[in-house]
Motif scaffolding. Structure first.
Motif, PDB file in Angstrom:
ATOM      1  N   ALA A 129     -13.567   6.183 -52.137  1.00  0.00           N
ATOM      2  CA  ALA A 129     -12.220   5.764 -52.525  1.00  0.00           C
ATOM      3  C   ALA A 129     -11.530   5.126 -51.328  1.00  0.00           C
ATOM      4  O   ALA A 129     -11.720   5.548 -50.188  1.00  0.00           O
ATOM      5  N   ASP A 130     -10.715   4.088 -51.588  1.00  0.00           N
ATOM      6  CA  ASP A 130      -9.965   3.468 -50.495  1.00  0.00           C
ATOM      7  C   ASP A 130      -8.853   4.412 -50.023  1.00  0.00           C
ATOM      8  O   ASP A 130      -8.646   5.484 -50.606  1.00  0.00           O
ATOM      9  N   THR A 131      -8.155   4.032 -48.978  1.00  0.00           N
ATOM     10  CA  THR A 131      -7.190   4.936 -48.345  1.00  0.00           C
ATOM     11  C   THR A 131      -6.031   5.324 -49.247  1.00  0.00           C
ATOM     12  O   THR A 131      -5.510   6.429 -49.142  1.00  0.00           O
ATOM     13  N   ASP A 132      -5.620   4.442 -50.165  1.00  0.00           N
ATOM     14  CA  ASP A 132      -4.514   4.810 -51.059  1.00  0.00           C
ATOM     15  C   ASP A 132      -4.988   5.411 -52.375  1.00  0.00           C
ATOM     16  O   ASP A 132      -4.180   5.751 -53.241  1.00  0.00           O
ATOM     17  N   GLY A 133      -6.295   5.547 -52.555  1.00  0.00           N
ATOM     18  CA  GLY A 133      -6.838   6.226 -53.735  1.00  0.00           C
ATOM     19  C   GLY A 133      -6.719   5.471 -55.041  1.00  0.00           C
ATOM     20  O   GLY A 133      -6.776   6.071 -56.106  1.00  0.00           O
ATOM     21  N   THR A 134      -6.580   4.144 -54.990  1.00  0.00           N
ATOM     22  CA  THR A 134      -6.456   3.376 -56.234  1.00  0.00           C
ATOM     23  C   THR A 134      -7.729   2.623 -56.606  1.00  0.00           C
ATOM     24  O   THR A 134      -7.887   2.208 -57.742  1.00  0.00           O
ATOM     25  N   ASN A 135      -8.618   2.418 -55.644  1.00  0.00           N
ATOM     26  CA  ASN A 135      -9.855   1.672 -55.888  1.00  0.00           C
ATOM     27  C   ASN A 135     -11.050   2.375 -55.255  1.00  0.00           C
ATOM     28  O   ASN A 135     -10.910   3.088 -54.260  1.00  0.00           O
ATOM     29  N   PHE A 136     -12.214   2.120 -55.860  1.00  0.00           N
ATOM     30  CA  PHE A 136     -13.463   2.505 -55.220  1.00  0.00           C
ATOM     31  C   PHE A 136     -13.953   1.315 -54.413  1.00  0.00           C
ATOM     32  O   PHE A 136     -13.885   0.168 -54.872  1.00  0.00           O
ATOM     33  N   VAL A 137     -14.447   1.562 -53.244  1.00  0.00           N
ATOM     34  CA  VAL A 137     -15.051   0.541 -52.392  1.00  0.00           C
ATOM     35  C   VAL A 137     -16.557   0.764 -52.453  1.00  0.00           C
ATOM     36  O   VAL A 137     -17.033   1.890 -52.261  1.00  0.00           O
ATOM     37  N   HIS A 138     -17.300  -0.298 -52.739  1.00  0.00           N
ATOM     38  CA  HIS A 138     -18.758  -0.218 -52.878  1.00  0.00           C
ATOM     39  C   HIS A 138     -19.398  -1.096 -51.804  1.00  0.00           C
ATOM     40  O   HIS A 138     -19.262  -2.321 -51.851  1.00  0.00           O
TER      41      HIS A 138
END
Length: 171
Positions: A129-138
């Motif tokens: 999860a990215d730092t703000d928790g809105t997206n997954f980073v792959h």
């Protein structure tokens, strides 16, 4: 006798010339940016590609492989090449750009001179999860990729430790 000798030499020269087969010496896309036509979606197949002048490396990820994230954890997922995901290498007769892959009506030029599909290897996807928790980073990498050209030339052990990074929304 001299005429036959000259005729034999001409025939030998004619038939010993290269038949125009392409020779692929290396496949190097490490310094090339990852591109796609529409933002990757976690639940569908995704087409990602890298363009290097007159060459392209195309990755078709299996459906749902990007849907493996867990908030708070880093998950490593593998997808087998040829049975789950597909990697294709293309050589064109001229430089190519992303409109070749993204236009609704496919372009006529540049022309594909050679297309080779990978027979083996792994797609490795590290998801967090990215730092703000809105997206997954792959983070996507390829390992042990093996191509066999139409002339039987084998290009193996291709490793692209950093194919690229894409994000998807956390469901």
């Amino acid at each position: 006798m001299g005429k036959y000798f000259i005729l034999a030499l001409c025939c030998l020269a004619l038939f010993s010339c290269s038949d125009g087969d392409l020779q692929i010496e290396t496949i190097d896309f490490d310094s090339v940016s990852l591109q796609y036509c529409s933002a990757p979606v976690a639940t569908t197949k995704n087409i990602l590609f890298k363009i290097n002048g007159d060459e392209a490396l195309i990755l078709e990820l299996q459906s749902g492989v990007l849907n493996k994230g867990v908030v708070g954890d880093t998950i490593v997922t593998q997808s087998t090449i040829s049975s789950q995901s597909q990697v294709t290498y293309r050589i064109f007769n001229d430089d190519v750009d992303n409109s070749y892959f993204c236009d609704d009506i496919p372009t006529v030029d540049p022309v594909v001179l050679e297309e080779v599909e990978a027979e083996d290897g792994l797609v490795i996807i590290e998801t967090y999860a990215d730092t703000d928790g809105t997206n997954f980073v792959h983070n996507i990498s390829l390992s042990g990729v093996s191509f066999v050209t139409g002339s039987g030339e084998r290009i193996t052990n291709l490793t692209i430790s950093d194919f690229g990074e894409v994000t998807t929304a956390i469901p």
